[in-house]
Structures are given as structure tokens and as C-alpha cells.
Write a protein that holds these residues in place. Sequence first.
Motif, PDB file in Angstrom:
ATOM      1  N   LYS A  69       0.806  -1.219   0.000  1.00 18.00           N
ATOM      2  CA  LYS A  69       0.000   0.000   0.000  1.00 18.00           C
ATOM      3  C   LYS A  69       0.840   1.271   0.000  1.00 18.00           C
ATOM      4  N   SER A  70       1.991   1.254   0.630  1.00 17.12           N
ATOM      5  CA  SER A  70       2.819   2.467   0.725  1.00 17.12           C
ATOM      6  C   SER A  70       4.040   2.425  -0.201  1.00 17.12           C
ATOM      7  N   THR A  71       4.052   1.503  -1.140  1.00 10.68           N
ATOM      8  CA  THR A  71       5.160   1.377  -2.087  1.00 10.68           C
ATOM      9  C   THR A  71       4.711   1.776  -3.481  1.00 10.68           C
ATOM     10  N   SER A  72       5.413   2.723  -4.087  1.00 13.15           N
ATOM     11  CA  SER A  72       5.088   3.154  -5.444  1.00 13.15           C
ATOM     12  C   SER A  72       5.510   2.076  -6.446  1.00 13.15           C
ATOM     13  N   PHE A  73       4.592   1.719  -7.339  1.00 13.13           N
ATOM     14  CA  PHE A  73       4.892   0.684  -8.321  1.00 13.13           C
ATOM     15  C   PHE A  73       6.013   1.116  -9.255  1.00 13.13           C
ATOM     16  N   TRP A  74       5.981   2.359  -9.692  1.00 13.18           N
ATOM     17  CA  TRP A  74       6.930   2.811 -10.705  1.00 13.18           C
ATOM     18  C   TRP A  74       8.200   3.433 -10.130  1.00 13.18           C
ATOM     19  N   TYR A  75       8.099   4.082  -8.980  1.00 15.11           N
ATOM     20  CA  TYR A  75       9.209   4.913  -8.517  1.00 15.11           C
ATOM     21  C   TYR A  75      10.006   4.343  -7.347  1.00 15.11           C
TER      22      TYR A  75
END
Length: 339
Positions: A69-75
Motif C-alpha cells: 500500500k505504501s510502495t510506489s509501483f513505478w518509482y
Amino acid sequence: MVSSLKLIWRLTSQQGSLWAKWVHTYLICNGNFWAIKESTSLGSWIWRKLLKYRDKAKVFHRMEVHSGKSTSFWYDTWSDMGHLYDVVGPRGCIDMGIRATASVASVFNRQKRAHRVDVLNQIEAVLENQRLKAVDAEDTPLWKQKEGTYKNLFSTKRTWHLIRQAAPIVNWHTGIWFQQATPKYAFCTWLALHNRLTTGDRMITWSSSIDPACIFCQHGIETRNHLFFECVFTAAVWTKLTRGLLGTHFSTNWDSILSLLVSNTLDCRVRFLVRVVFQTSLLSLWRERNERRHGSTPTPSASLVKFIDRQVKNKCLSIPVTGNQRLGALLQLWFASQA
């Protein structure tokens, strides 16, 4: 650089820093720290400096995904592929049908696709593997401690060792960076050891109009070794201060003095005093040299000796007697050597 990386860790570790909360509220807003443009007009110069250090920080920072939930998929770096946006660019968001602002958790329920580009199929495989391992827990920010090892903490020492260019250990370091050394004296001595002081032989390479002669004796080109202590003037200062202390070990040769600073043949108290006198003399004579170069009234050698003697006495008095048997009776030894 390490201090900047530590600030980046505070921004990305979500550990309750008041400053980090302010930055997220007013500078990052609802965006992502890794996605902000360097050309932004918001924030101070230190904020723009942090943005420039992001490429360096990417090597150290990664996310351990649990719920996603708190992890950006792209960045965010959440897989061995690194920052996926850097891998596929803006076109990848379109080809995979995943928003640039998406979290890892938000794409778990997305239907897997087949792509003509191999790297996109690799991303699909990594995502499917992560989906199978997902658990209902907070994601954990990690920082690199050494090659292949990440932990949920920032270590200034380990980060410094990872970014610096290691060099062989020199044999004179204990003679310069000893425990009771005065920082400004030690730093000037360190510059001299690397021959980085602006002596006459170095200045003449910058401009042929500069007089490279020694300002003290006017004989020969002013080099580091000449200035410390082959020059008649500086040698007189050094001799007055250390002749009685060193006895048969006395020398005015630069290399010989350096060997004395780390020599085990000298008593530890004598070695300590030689280190203090050497560093204090070096900085004092360098200041006097600069003042004479800029037209100041020359200071007699006797006055310089008196000043250095006072500094050595102050250093002896500043060392606590209790609990330091190795350096006991320093002041008495110094007085005896100057008699």
C-alpha cells in the motif's frame, strides 16, 4: 553528501520526522519524492540539492513489500529490477495500463497481460511473484548497509564507506590524527603532507610573475620541505623548541621528522609533545609566511617560539591527569626540555 542522503532517508522512511512531514505536506503534496522535477521552483536550495542527489540515493534505498500500500509501483525499488520508471520510461505506463501514481497494492487485482517487449513480460512476472507473497502488514523502507544487505536504519559510517573511494592506509596517519590533536593544526598538517599548501614552487606554475623565493630567507625556491624546516629562519624556531626534547633524534629534515611522529623508539610522552610542537609550529609558521607575503610587519623568531611554547603548555594543561597514566607529567617534561 552523506548528510543529504540522510535527509532523503528521513523523507522516504516514514518514521515520524517533523521536518519530513512538513516537506510531504508542502513540497511533495500528493506526489512522489522520486517523481518531482528538478526544475521545481518550490522549496529552498537544500531541497533542490536533495532532488539532485536522488540518483545516488536510489542505489541505497529500497522497499520491502508486504501489503504494497505504501510502495510506489513505478518509482520505488521493490524488486531486483530497480525503479521501473527508469527501466521503461513513460511509455511503460501506457503499455502496461498502470498509472504513474499507482501503488504496488493497487495493481495486485489487475489482470496479467502478455507483451511483445521482453522487459514488460519480466515486470509482469515480478508482479505476479509479489502478489503471491503479499501479506496484510506495513511495507518496510530499507537502506543499504553493504553489498547485498539492507536494513531498516540509516548508518552514516556505512553509507560513507560505500560512496567514498577507498585509498591505502598511510603510515603517518597516527602522527597527525591522534586523539588529543587540535583540529585546525591537524588539518593544516594534513594539507602539508599532501603538498597542497600554496608554496612558491606551486604558485610559479600558475603565474610566472610570482616570486617563488622563500619569504623568510630569500634563498632558493620556497618548497614545502624548505619551509619546514630547511630554511634558516624556520629551522631556528624548530631547533629552539625541539633540540632538548629530541636529543640525538633531532632533525630538520621533513621525512625524518615524519618518521619521528610515528616512531615507537621514542617515549610516548616525547612522541606526543613532538606531534603537538610539529603541528603548532607548522600552522604558526605558515600564518607568519602568509602575513609577510601580504606586507605585514615581520614577527621575530623569538616571538614565534614564545607563542608556540604557550600553545604547547596550554595543550599539556588541557589533558586530564587522572585516568591517563601514559601522558602523565607532560608539562614537567616540556619544562625540562626547554631549560
